[in-house]
Design a protein around this motif. Structure first.
Motif, PDB file in Angstrom:
ATOM      1  N   THR A  73      -2.476   2.049 -11.949  1.00 47.48           N
ATOM      2  CA  THR A  73      -2.863   1.915 -10.550  1.00 47.48           C
ATOM      3  C   THR A  73      -3.953   0.872 -10.383  1.00 47.48           C
ATOM      4  OG1 THR A  73      -2.295   4.204 -10.151  1.00 47.48           O
ATOM      5  CG2 THR A  73      -3.755   3.178  -8.565  1.00 47.48           C
ATOM      6  N   GLY A 107      -4.778  -7.233  -4.404  1.00 44.35           N
ATOM      7  CA  GLY A 107      -6.011  -7.720  -3.804  1.00 44.35           C
ATOM      8  C   GLY A 107      -5.902  -9.164  -3.325  1.00 44.35           C
ATOM      9  N   THR A 142      -3.489  -2.404  -8.041  1.00 46.63           N
ATOM     10  CA  THR A 142      -4.399  -2.741  -6.935  1.00 46.63           C
ATOM     11  C   THR A 142      -5.033  -4.104  -7.156  1.00 46.63           C
ATOM     12  OG1 THR A 142      -6.160  -1.490  -8.000  1.00 46.63           O
ATOM     13  CG2 THR A 142      -4.913  -0.377  -6.278  1.00 46.63           C
ATOM     14  N   ARG A 143      -5.238  -4.474  -8.389  1.00 43.51           N
ATOM     15  CA  ARG A 143      -5.758  -5.817  -8.680  1.00 43.51           C
ATOM     16  C   ARG A 143      -4.754  -6.876  -8.244  1.00 43.51           C
ATOM     17  NH1 ARG A 143     -10.094  -9.024 -10.126  1.00 43.51           N
ATOM     18  NH2 ARG A 143      -9.331 -10.691 -11.430  1.00 43.51           N
ATOM     19  N   ILE A 189       0.835  -1.204   0.000  1.00 41.59           N
ATOM     20  CA  ILE A 189       0.000   0.000   0.000  1.00 41.59           C
ATOM     21  C   ILE A 189       0.872   1.257   0.000  1.00 41.59           C
ATOM     22  CG2 ILE A 189      -1.787   1.258   1.257  1.00 41.59           C
ATOM     23  CD1 ILE A 189      -2.755  -1.316  -0.052  1.00 41.59           C
ATOM     24  N   LEU A 219       2.183   1.743  -3.410  1.00 42.82           N
ATOM     25  CA  LEU A 219       1.126   2.233  -4.300  1.00 42.82           C
ATOM     26  C   LEU A 219       0.932   3.738  -4.142  1.00 42.82           C
ATOM     27  CD1 LEU A 219      -1.145   1.643  -6.320  1.00 42.82           C
ATOM     28  CD2 LEU A 219      -2.627   1.240  -4.365  1.00 42.82           C
TER      29      LEU A 219
END
Length: 83
Positions: A72, A80, A76-77, A28, A31
């Motif tokens: 992005t 997950g 994030t995929r 995170i 990211l």
């Protein structure tokens, strides 16, 4: 001239912390660093296009803004939960 000075200041003061954040910590944090880096690079591109008075250079930062958003979503995929 002021546009180019703004671009240099933004590169020096903004990219350092953003690159540090994108290289350390958990997923995170990386990211957030990636998003911050993308936003700073888009702003630097806009300032450079204005500073050099070349309106055709505006295409690059605008396309980069769209591609960084898509990147992005992919990142994030991958972060997950796995099914």
């Amino acid at each position: 001239m002021i546009w180019l000075l703004g671009a240099v200041i933004l590169m020096c003061a903004g990219l350092g912390p953003a690159l540090y954040l994108s290289s350390r910590g958990d997923g995170i944090d990386r990211l957030v660093g990636l998003e911050l880096t993308g936003a700073i690079v888009v702003l630097v591109g806009l300032l450079l296009a204005q500073g050099f008075a070349q309106p055709m250079y505006l295409i690059v930062p605008l396309v980069l803004a769209l591609l960084s958003f898509a990147g992005t979503l992919v990142f994030t995929r991958l972060l997950g939960p796995r099914p």
